[in-house]
Design a protein around this motif. Structure first.
Motif, PDB file in Angstrom:
ATOM      1  N   ARG B   9       0.824  -1.217   0.000  1.00 33.75           N
ATOM      2  CA  ARG B   9       0.000   0.000   0.000  1.00 33.75           C
ATOM      3  C   ARG B   9       0.862   1.272   0.000  1.00 33.75           C
ATOM      4  O   ARG B   9       0.661   2.165   0.795  1.00 33.75           O
ATOM      5  N   VAL B  11       2.160   4.784  -0.943  1.00 29.81           N
ATOM      6  CA  VAL B  11       1.631   6.039  -1.477  1.00 29.81           C
ATOM      7  C   VAL B  11       2.799   7.001  -1.617  1.00 29.81           C
ATOM      8  O   VAL B  11       3.676   7.049  -0.759  1.00 29.81           O
ATOM      9  N   ARG B  13       3.351  11.123  -2.493  1.00 26.43           N
ATOM     10  CA  ARG B  13       2.786  12.429  -2.848  1.00 26.43           C
ATOM     11  C   ARG B  13       3.910  13.439  -2.991  1.00 26.43           C
ATOM     12  O   ARG B  13       4.865  13.436  -2.227  1.00 26.43           O
ATOM     13  N   THR B  18      -0.421  13.321  -6.303  1.00 29.00           N
ATOM     14  CA  THR B  18      -0.187  11.957  -5.837  1.00 29.00           C
ATOM     15  C   THR B  18       0.350  11.126  -7.001  1.00 29.00           C
ATOM     16  O   THR B  18      -0.325  10.951  -8.007  1.00 29.00           O
ATOM     17  N   HIS B  21      -0.874   5.756  -5.816  1.00 30.09           N
ATOM     18  CA  HIS B  21      -2.051   5.655  -4.951  1.00 30.09           C
ATOM     19  C   HIS B  21      -2.111   4.278  -4.307  1.00 30.09           C
ATOM     20  O   HIS B  21      -2.840   3.419  -4.781  1.00 30.09           O
ATOM     21  N   GLY B 211      -0.519   6.047 -11.481  1.00 32.02           N
ATOM     22  CA  GLY B 211      -0.256   5.782 -10.068  1.00 32.02           C
ATOM     23  C   GLY B 211      -0.928   4.539  -9.511  1.00 32.02           C
ATOM     24  O   GLY B 211      -0.910   4.321  -8.305  1.00 32.02           O
ATOM     25  N   HIS B 212      -1.541   3.749 -10.389  1.00 31.94           N
ATOM     26  CA  HIS B 212      -2.172   2.503  -9.949  1.00 31.94           C
ATOM     27  C   HIS B 212      -1.551   1.334 -10.697  1.00 31.94           C
ATOM     28  O   HIS B 212      -1.176   1.481 -11.854  1.00 31.94           O
TER      29      HIS B 212
END
Lengths: 308, 352
Positions: B9, B11, B13, B18, B21, B211-212
């Motif tokens: 997970r 992340v 930024r 971002t 994600h 970002g995924h």
């Protein structure tokens, strides 16, 4: 380093190229002739002429100036000659003072240049501009101001005493340190600008690669950054060291009799009837020769380093 | 097989932007793993986080079970091949390769010998004393590879290392890189935007966008069973048809094709309604009658080994068809109306 870069001169069209460019180079040759060759030649000639008592020279060949510099023949000039230490001491002191000023400039200038070069590109110009602002003021006034700042009852000592850090004023004026500070202040931008130019071109991917290969920050600085930006550092050191060596404002205003430097010695030779033009010219020649020898040694050592 | 890298997970930024994600993926030991996506998808950011050049905003990265989030790059047992190689310009090729060994405290003689071996491996022994600037792009790339492999990292990160090379060299290097990975047994994490590169070398690929992570799987899985429009469209060429789902159960759907023919196909979704059906051009064949789709031929492009047909459905949708060039094929003419047969199981319903 320069040898690595492929030669960009269009050699195939060599003759035509030279025909066009030749006349265009004329202004350069004129400038070099008037501002470089002529003054140096004048100085060389004057250094071997005879001193005229009201200042100026007699057009008579004489090595008296060099004799005065290197040899001590006693008060009346009739003793067997021994090595004269007076001027060598002044030279040595000047080299030391200039070296210390250069070291100060590097110690402050390198982090400053690094700071500016690592700001966002659109703000770097502002930082460089700020650096140059004090240099819009005349060098004489800046040097005098520095004297006011560091004198016994000046703001620096007052502040230190007010803070209770010292009991009495630090004797700064008329010391070697004061002269070094003066030189440092006079020539700092000459360090910052070339170092900035080198650091700005530095590719920070090299630092990442070094870190990736287990180099600590300190080792990265020593093994990667410094060797790559070295040309900028060397240029900065030369630009500070050489004028510092011949400077006379800072030693005159901030120093005393014990901090007498070459620049002042030369300066005195061209002032009024007490002067001695051939001697001043000879001291200048000796200074210039020393600097050139040092530069030649440096150039040779980097040429070898670059090939390895 | 143990996991070399476990990304949980994560992340990233930058101010209000971002870049990643909440990305989660695991990379197995000894795997050739590729992060594939268009520029700006976050693949390089993820790689730089593994190397330690970027902080992790949220989440954690485990390297062989150890959380490396707070470790400086010089304390991570991973090495990187940089996009533009970042070879130290003032050091000889040999010194470049030996640098990591020197930093690890290996004695001068040993590290020179080992660096020499590495150069041998990449066929550059003759260039040991040159400066990087005296080498060609392909040679510099090999030096970068040798330099990164010399300290025997457990994971090698490659940031678009082939993008600066010309096509022929790039193709040759693909094979060499895969071979090198198999020989050394080191986990390779390879970042690229070139789907062909990804397909030819990787054991597994993570397709990324915005970002995924869109999909993780083998080259075959990604190509033949894309989960969504982005993956289907980004990897290779495909025809996307809007279709109505009649019924769906256990990963198989019944749909109605444009033109009214029914079709049963594997599905990445289990909801009814309109969905995109992906059909690869080479999985379509021409039939005289009984086709699934009826089209008009608009253009025939000769590609040597293949023929590409640009055709159009009655509704106006374009369909690309690729058929092998052989003497047995009757090439249709422009304006011909032909039927297209979808190979059994080759059409796939996408999730979005």
């Amino acid at each position: 380093m320069a040898g690595m870069v492929p030669d960009q001169t269009p050699s195939a069209a060599g003759d035509g190229y030279r025909r066009i460019v030749g006349p265009l180079l004329l202004p350069t040759w004129v400038v070099i002739g008037i501002f470089l060759v002529l003054p140096v030649a004048l100085m060389a000639v004057y250094s071997v002429l005879t001193k005229e008592f009201r200042g100026g020279v007699d057009w008579q060949f004489s090595l008296a100036a060099y004799d005065q510099f290197f040899l001590n023949r006693g008060l009346f000039g009739d003793e067997p000659p021994t090595l004269e230490w007076t001027y060598i001491t002044i030279f040595w002191r000047s080299i030391w003072q200039a070296a210390m000023a250069t070291a100060l400039c590097l110690a402050i200038g390198f982090p400053t240049a690094w700071f500016i070069a690592t700001r966002p590109a659109n703000t770097r110009g502002i930082w460089l501009f700020l650096i140059t602002i004090p240099y819009w003021v005349n060098l004489l006034i800046r040097t005098v101001s520095l004297k006011f700042l560091i004198r016994d009852n000046g703001p620096l000592n007052e502040a230190l005493m007010g803070a209770g850090l010292i009991d009495g004023p630090l004797p700064l004026v008329n010391t070697n340190l004061a002269v070094q500070l003066g030189l440092f202040y006079s020539y700092l931008p000459f360090m910052v600008l070339p170092v900035y130019a080198a650091v700005e071109r530095y590719n920070f991917a090299y630092s990442e690669a070094a870190a990736d290969l287990y180099a600590s920050r300190w080792v990265t600085l020593r093994e990667i950054v410094l060797p790559i930006v070295k040309p900028g550092i060397v240029a900065g050191c030369l630009l500070v060291f050489i004028p510092s060596l011949g400077a006379f404002l800072a030693p005159d205003l901030l120093g005393g009799a014990k901090t007498f430097m070459i620049g002042s010695l030369i300066d005195e030779q061209f002032k009024g009837s007490l002067g001695n033009w051939p001697f001043g010219a000879a001291v200048s020649m000796i200074l210039m020769t020393l600097v050139m020898i040092a530069l030649l040694f440096y150039a040779r050592s980097t040429a070898k380093g670059g090939a390895a | 097989m143990s996991d070399a890298i476990d990304i949980r997970r994560v992340v990233k930024r930058y101010g209000t932007f971002t870049a990643l994600h909440g990305v989660s993926l695991t990379i197995r030991d000894n795997e050739f793993f590729t992060l594939l996506g268009p520029s700006g998808c976050g693949k390089t950011t993820l790689l730089r986080m593994i190397a330690g050049f970027e902080d992790v905003t949220q989440g954690e990265i485990l390297l062989f079970g150890q959380n490396i989030a707070g470790l400086e790059p010089d304390r991570r047992p991973v090495n990187t091949v940089f996009q533009n190689y970042a070879l130290f310009p003032h050091m000889s090729v040999l010194d470049n390769v030996a640098f990591g060994l020197k930093m690890k405290g290996m004695a001068a003689e040993t590290r020179r010998a080992r660096a020499g071996k590495m150069l041998e491996m990449v066929h550059l022994s003759a260039f040991a004393d040159r400066l990087p600037a005296q080498l060609s792009g392909g040679q510099q790339q090999r030096v970068a590879l040798a330099r990164a492999l010399a300290p025997e990292p457990r994971v090698l990160l490659l940031d678009e290392p082939l993008s600066a090379l010309d096509l022929k060299l790039r193709q040759a290097m693909r094979v060499e890189l895969k071979q090198l990975q198999e020989d050394t047994g080191i986990t390779f994490i390879f970042v690229t935007h070139d789907q062909e590169e990804a397909l030819t070398m990787s054991d597994r690929i993570a397709v990324m966008s915005a970002g995924h992570v869109q999909q993780i799987g083998s080259a075959r899985e990604i190509y033949e069973a894309p989960v969504n429009r982005f993956v289907a469209d980004f990897i290779g060429e495909t025809n996307l048809l809007e279709v109505d789902i009649v019924s769906v159960a256990a990963g198989t759907a019944r749909v109605t094709l444009p033109g009214g023919h029914p079709l049963t196909c594997p599905s990445a979704t289990d909801s009814l309604g309109k969905h995109a059906l992906s059909i690869r051009p080479e999985r379509l064949s021409l039939v005289a009658e009984g086709g699934d789709l009826d089209v008009t031929v608009e253009r025939v492009v000769y590609l040597g080994t293949d023929l590409q047909l640009l055709t159009r459905l009655q509704g106006g949708m374009e369909m690309h068809v690729r058929i092998q060039n052989s003497a047995r094929v009757t090439v249709p003419k422009v304006g011909d109306r032909v039927g297209l047969r979808i190979e059994e199981g080759a059409a796939r319903l996408l999730a979005d």
